[in-house]
Design an enzyme around this catalytic site. Structure first.
Site, PDB file in Angstrom:
ATOM      1  N   GLY A   1       1.614  -2.529  -6.186  1.00 27.45           N
ATOM      2  CA  GLY A   1       1.459  -1.214  -5.585  1.00 27.45           C
ATOM      3  C   GLY A   1       0.095  -0.634  -5.910  1.00 27.45           C
ATOM      4  N   GLY A   2       0.056   0.221  -6.927  1.00 24.67           N
ATOM      5  CA  GLY A   2      -1.156   0.959  -7.271  1.00 24.67           C
ATOM      6  C   GLY A   2      -2.425   0.120  -7.350  1.00 24.67           C
TER       7      GLY A   2
ATOM      8  N   GLY B   1       5.303   1.895 -10.797  1.00 23.01           N
ATOM      9  CA  GLY B   1       4.476   3.097 -10.844  1.00 23.01           C
ATOM     10  C   GLY B   1       4.529   3.837 -12.158  1.00 23.01           C
TER      11      GLY B   1
ATOM     12  N   GLU C   1      11.542  -6.548  -8.651  1.00 20.68           N
ATOM     13  CA  GLU C   1      10.835  -5.332  -9.044  1.00 20.68           C
ATOM     14  C   GLU C   1      11.776  -4.409  -9.823  1.00 20.68           C
ATOM     15  OE1 GLU C   1       7.249  -4.655  -6.216  1.00 20.68           O
ATOM     16  OE2 GLU C   1       8.971  -3.568  -5.453  1.00 20.68           O
TER      17      GLU C   1
ATOM     18  N   HIS D   1      12.920  -2.690  -0.378  1.00 18.91           N
ATOM     19  CA  HIS D   1      12.184  -2.074  -1.492  1.00 18.91           C
ATOM     20  C   HIS D   1      13.029  -0.954  -2.092  1.00 18.91           C
ATOM     21  CE1 HIS D   1       9.145  -0.008  -3.833  1.00 18.91           C
ATOM     22  NE2 HIS D   1       8.435  -1.114  -3.776  1.00 18.91           N
TER      23      HIS D   1
ATOM     24  N   TRP E   1       0.815  -1.222   0.000  1.00 21.90           N
ATOM     25  CA  TRP E   1       0.000   0.000   0.000  1.00 21.90           C
ATOM     26  C   TRP E   1       0.851   1.275   0.000  1.00 21.90           C
ATOM     27  CZ3 TRP E   1      -4.810  -0.667   3.756  1.00 21.90           C
ATOM     28  CH2 TRP E   1      -5.570  -1.758   3.315  1.00 21.90           C
ATOM     29  N   LYS E   2       2.151   1.126   0.291  1.00 20.12           N
ATOM     30  CA  LYS E   2       3.064   2.281   0.363  1.00 20.12           C
ATOM     31  C   LYS E   2       2.496   3.336   1.331  1.00 20.12           C
ATOM     32  CE  LYS E   2       4.886   1.029  -4.105  1.00 20.12           C
ATOM     33  NZ  LYS E   2       5.502   1.405  -5.367  1.00 20.12           N
TER      34      LYS E   2
HETATM   35  P1  13P Z   1       3.258  -0.463  -8.771  1.00 20.52           P
HETATM   36  O1  13P Z   1       2.428  -1.737  -8.831  1.00 20.52           O
HETATM   37  O2  13P Z   1       2.451   0.727  -8.374  1.00 20.52           O
HETATM   38  O3  13P Z   1       4.075  -0.294 -10.008  1.00 20.52           O
HETATM   39  O4  13P Z   1       4.294  -0.681  -7.563  1.00 20.52           O
HETATM   40  C1  13P Z   1       5.042  -1.826  -7.516  1.00 20.52           C
HETATM   41  C2  13P Z   1       5.760  -1.880  -6.211  1.00 20.52           C
HETATM   42  O5  13P Z   1       6.661  -1.105  -5.959  1.00 20.52           O
HETATM   43  C3  13P Z   1       5.304  -2.870  -5.241  1.00 20.52           C
HETATM   44  O6  13P Z   1       6.193  -2.966  -4.170  1.00 20.52           O
END
Ligand code: 13P
Length: 248
Positions: free
Chosen positions: A234-235, A173, A167, A95, A11-12
């Site tokens: 993430g998103g 993102g 990643e 990360h 979720w950041k």
């Molecule tokens: P996104 O899915 O938003 O590209 O982010 C990936 C991420 O950094 C998951 O840790």
């Protein structure tokens, strides 16, 4: 051997505690799947309400960060025993946002991996190359170096429980996903490296995720690859789409 799929949301720095509970309720029926480990890695302040909100469901809770000491004068930090006591099972380590924005290096990341295991938390260890390294065609060496350093002194039995997330930074993102073949190439490389550093049995058990603009549209193809055992999202983990990824 069949590895159990693991789909984790990162979720950041999103969702206030009340928004977090609302999202859990919104996703509750959409993420049902007994064949998949589903994890929400959430901001520290959301952990307690999220643990409560997912009680009785198939969702496990993870944290996004912690420090390697149990308690003491470390203003602003949170410890593994605190996370464990609150009901956290997984912890994201290494990360690229922590490496690049907060200056975490492989020495600290290695300490965090060892501390997480010692504390009964399962690390989701992230690695990945920048666009410059991808273009220079040195990304394979970079990934091997990250993983080798980050796992220094970690035992084979621990690695069998580990989750590694590949990643590529250029895909985070940005909406630019690695192709399934690009993701599979590196996930396969990571598994071969684990076989070399440990043994084949360990390599067969470690779970490797892909992360970087994974969404409801591209998840099935990425997850169909033999060395991709899940996703770190993430998103798309903040939307009903997450349910489609869980069930891709
Ligand atoms: P996104 O899915 O938003 O590209 O982010 C990936 C991420 O950094 C998951 O840790």
């Amino acid at each position: 051997m069949a590895r159990r799929r693991i789909i984790a949301g990162n979720w950041k720095m999103n969702k206030t505690p009340s928004e977090a509970v609302a999202l859990c309720n919104e996703l509750k029926d959409l993420v049902k799947n007994d064949a998949v480990d589903v994890v929400y890695c959430v901001p520290a302040i959301d952990i307690v309400p999220v643990v409560e909100a997912v009680k009785g469901t198939n969702v496990h809770v993870g944290a996004e960060n912690f420090y390697i000491v149990d308690n003491g004068a470390f203003t602003g930090e949170i410890s593994a025993p605190m996370l464990k006591d609150a009901g956290v099972e997984y912890i994201i380590i290494g990360h690229s946002e922590r490496r690049d924005i907060f200056g975490e290096n492989d020495i600290l990341i290695n300490q965090k991996v060892k501390k997480a295991f010692a504390s009964g938390l399962t690390p989701i260890l992230c690695c990945g190359e920048s666009l410059a390294l991808r273009k220079a065609d040195t990304y394979k060496e970079w990934i091997e170096r990250q993983i080798t350093w980050d796992l220094d002194g970690v035992t084979a039995d621990q690695v069998k429980k580990l989750v590694i997330a590949y990643e590529p930074i250029w895909a985070i993102g940005t909406g630019e996903t690695a192709t399934a073949d690009q993701a599979e190439e590196v996930c396969g490389l990571i598994r071969s490296l684990i076989a070399k550093l440990y043994d084949q049995a360990t390599a067969d058990e470690v779970r490797i995720q892909y992360g970087g603009s994974m969404n409801a549209g591209n998840a099935a193809e990425l997850l169909s690859k033999p060395n991709i055992d899940g996703g770190l999202i993430g998103g798309a983990s903040l939307k009903p789409d997450f349910g489609k990824i869980v069930n891709a």
